[in-house]
Design an enzyme around this catalytic site. Structure first.
Site, PDB file in Angstrom:
ATOM      1  N   LYS A 105      -1.926   3.653   7.263  1.00  0.00           N
ATOM      2  CA  LYS A 105      -1.138   3.930   8.465  1.00  0.00           C
ATOM      3  C   LYS A 105      -1.944   3.663   9.743  1.00  0.00           C
ATOM      4  O   LYS A 105      -1.369   3.482  10.809  1.00  0.00           O
ATOM      5  CB  LYS A 105      -0.628   5.369   8.457  1.00  0.00           C
ATOM      6  CG  LYS A 105       0.164   5.714   7.191  1.00  0.00           C
ATOM      7  CD  LYS A 105       1.613   5.955   7.472  1.00  0.00           C
ATOM      8  CE  LYS A 105       2.556   6.013   6.296  1.00  0.00           C
ATOM      9  NZ  LYS A 105       2.178   6.622   5.037  1.00  0.00           N
TER      10      LYS A 105
HETATM   11  C1  LIG Z   1       2.984   6.253   3.835  1.00  0.00           C
HETATM   12  C2  LIG Z   1       2.258   6.063   2.545  1.00  0.00           C
HETATM   13  C3  LIG Z   1       2.831   5.322   1.475  1.00  0.00           C
HETATM   14  C4  LIG Z   1       4.229   4.757   1.543  1.00  0.00           C
HETATM   15  O1  LIG Z   1       4.266   3.613   2.334  1.00  0.00           O
HETATM   16  P1  LIG Z   1       5.660   2.977   2.821  1.00  0.00           P
HETATM   17  O2  LIG Z   1       5.282   1.828   3.667  1.00  0.00           O
HETATM   18  O3  LIG Z   1       6.385   4.050   3.539  1.00  0.00           O
HETATM   19  O4  LIG Z   1       6.399   2.562   1.573  1.00  0.00           O
HETATM   20  C5  LIG Z   1       2.065   5.112   0.338  1.00  0.00           C
HETATM   21  N1  LIG Z   1       0.825   5.626   0.229  1.00  0.00           N
HETATM   22  C6  LIG Z   1       0.260   6.349   1.224  1.00  0.00           C
HETATM   23  C7  LIG Z   1      -1.103   6.907   1.018  1.00  0.00           C
HETATM   24  C8  LIG Z   1       0.955   6.592   2.411  1.00  0.00           C
HETATM   25  O5  LIG Z   1       0.390   7.333   3.378  1.00  0.00           O
END
Ligand SMILES: *Cc1c(COP(=O)(O)O)cnc(C)c1O
Length: 424
Positions: A105
């Site tokens: 993120k």
């Molecule tokens: C947000 C997140 C996901 C999911 O990702 P998306 O793009 O929403 O499918 C998977 N793994 C982790 C560690 C995350 O923080």
């Protein structure tokens, strides 16, 4: 370049407007009105990530005021290492967790914050509002406090985060207000939604949404799939297995393919939330209530970015040609974490979901890249009991764990939130 909603396609928007608005006025998601023709050169794979990003993103910024800042935005936000390591025969792992908060993120949150730094330098009466139960809140707080002076307000459910997670949501100093909501994650999300449509708040505050549907989060995610595919493709292209929840990474990988990057196959690895897996099997999309699992950042029953995927591939069969989806149970996630441990790997539960798919549902003769979305030390309360040992904490995370933390309790109603927002 212009962007349209996934729903009403007759109105088009500039990139800056789409970033500021987040969601299209009709409730749809912004997508390119037309896909640019990119003359991809193989030698781009030797560029550092930020310079590569500039090449790929220039057409998306064409005719937008932010084009002048694209170089600085990429330099500032995408200086994150992107290792892709061989862990087993024909199996690589793409580590997306080398940013300041140790989850993928960081890429999107930093790019978004950097865009806002140029879009709205006058910070008066602005606030970033974000509901979170995991990695998003920390990444957004870190990014906006690094690159802007815009206040950030994080809402998180008090009984649904571990002490180490809570520290990552509450350690950001005065610019970030961490509201510990006496309720569930759904209450947090409802409150944020109510705030965005409250006429009282709208008249006094410019509220910025930093959730995963924002274009400025998706674009840099598309870049790392493009870059990795160009670097590691064999003659048939690359194959990715992506841990998926809200499907931002999933959409980003398909966008990279749409641009012409050598991506042969993509598999979406889900936990027990089966909405997408069911769609693959039946062609029928039925959103469901989310169920809680060990891979809780993927506990999503109605993935918002799925609309972007359907927009690209309205026809079920055309999507099935090169993508697939599997659901992995909690028992299998545990099994996968243990298997990783036996080959010298330590995976967070989300990464373990994708690894399970690699080692159980794909052809061992084909090369595949497992996408790793977070550092296991962020999910130590799940992983450590399974492997029976402590996980070493990366420097970035231990820095955060040592900062002073502060939080404000919040009753789960709009009046209480308004009272707090008046103080930012
Ligand atoms: C947000 C997140 C996901 C999911 O990702 P998306 O793009 O929403 O499918 C998977 N793994 C982790 C560690 C995350 O923080």
């Amino acid at each position: 370049m212009k962007f349209v909603s996934t729903r009403e396609k007759s109105i088009s928007y500039d990139l800056s407007i789409a970033i500021i608005q987040g969601l299209a006025p009709d409730g749809g998601l912004f997508v390119p009105a037309q896909w640019p023709k990119l003359n991809i050169e193989k030698k781009w794979r030797d560029l550092p990530l930020d310079q590569f990003a500039e090449k790929v993103l220039t057409p998306f910024f064409h005719n937008d005021p932010l084009l002048n800042n694209l170089k600085s935005i990429c330099q500032q936000s995408l200086n994150i290492p992107l290792p892709c390591l061989e862990i087993a025969p024909k199996t690589q792992i793409l580590e997306l967790f080398h940013g300041p908060t140790c989850a993928f993120k960081d890429f999107g949150a930093r790019f978004l914050a950097s865009c806002f730094n140029y879009l709205q330098p006058d910070v008066k009466n602005q606030v970033v509002l974000v509901a979170t139960s995991g990695d998003t809140g920390g990444a957004v707080a870190a990014a906006f406090s690094a690159f802007t002076k815009i206040p950030v307000c994080i809402l998180y459910p008090h009984d649904q985060v571990s002490p180490r997670q809570e520290q990552q949501l509450t350690c950001w100093g005065d610019q970030v207000k961490s509201l510990c909501v006496e309720g569930s994650f759904d209450d947090c999300q409802r409150l944020v939604k109510e705030a965005f449509v409250s006429p009282h708040l709208q008249s006094r505050l410019k509220m910025i949404s930093a959730n995963s549907i924002n274009l400025a989060r998706l674009l840099p995610q598309m870049v790392y799939f493009a870059y990795t595919s160009l670097k590691y493709a064999d003659s048939s292209g690359t194959r990715f297995i992506i841990p998926s929840g809200n499907m931002g990474n999933a959409a980003a990988a398909l966008w990279a393919k749409e641009l012409g990057f050598p991506i042969a196959k993509v598999i979406f690895a889900h936990n027990a939330n089966k909405t997408v897996t069911n769609y693959f099997q039946t062609g029928d999309y039925q959103p469901q209530k989310s169920v809680s699992t060990l891979a809780n950042a993927m506990d999503v029953g109605h993935p918002s970015n799925f609309e972007r995927i359907l927009n690209l591939y309205p026809d079920h069969q055309s999507l099935l040609q090169f993508t697939n989806a599997f659901s992995v149970t909690d028992t299998q996630i545990k099994e996968s974490i243990l298997f990783g441990n036996s080959i010298g790997q330590c995976w967070c539960p989300h990464t373990a979901t994708a690894a399970f798919v690699r080692f159980n549902h794909t052809n061992a003769e084909e090369p595949w890249i497992i996408v790793s979305t977070a550092h296991p030390a962020k999910f130590e309360s799940i992983v450590e009991p399974i492997i029976g040992k402590k996980i070493a904490i990366p420097q970035a995370l231990s820095d955060l764990l040592q900062k002073p933390s502060h939080k404000t309790p919040l009753a789960p109603n709009l009046e209480s939130l308004i009272t707090e927002l008046k103080k930012v």
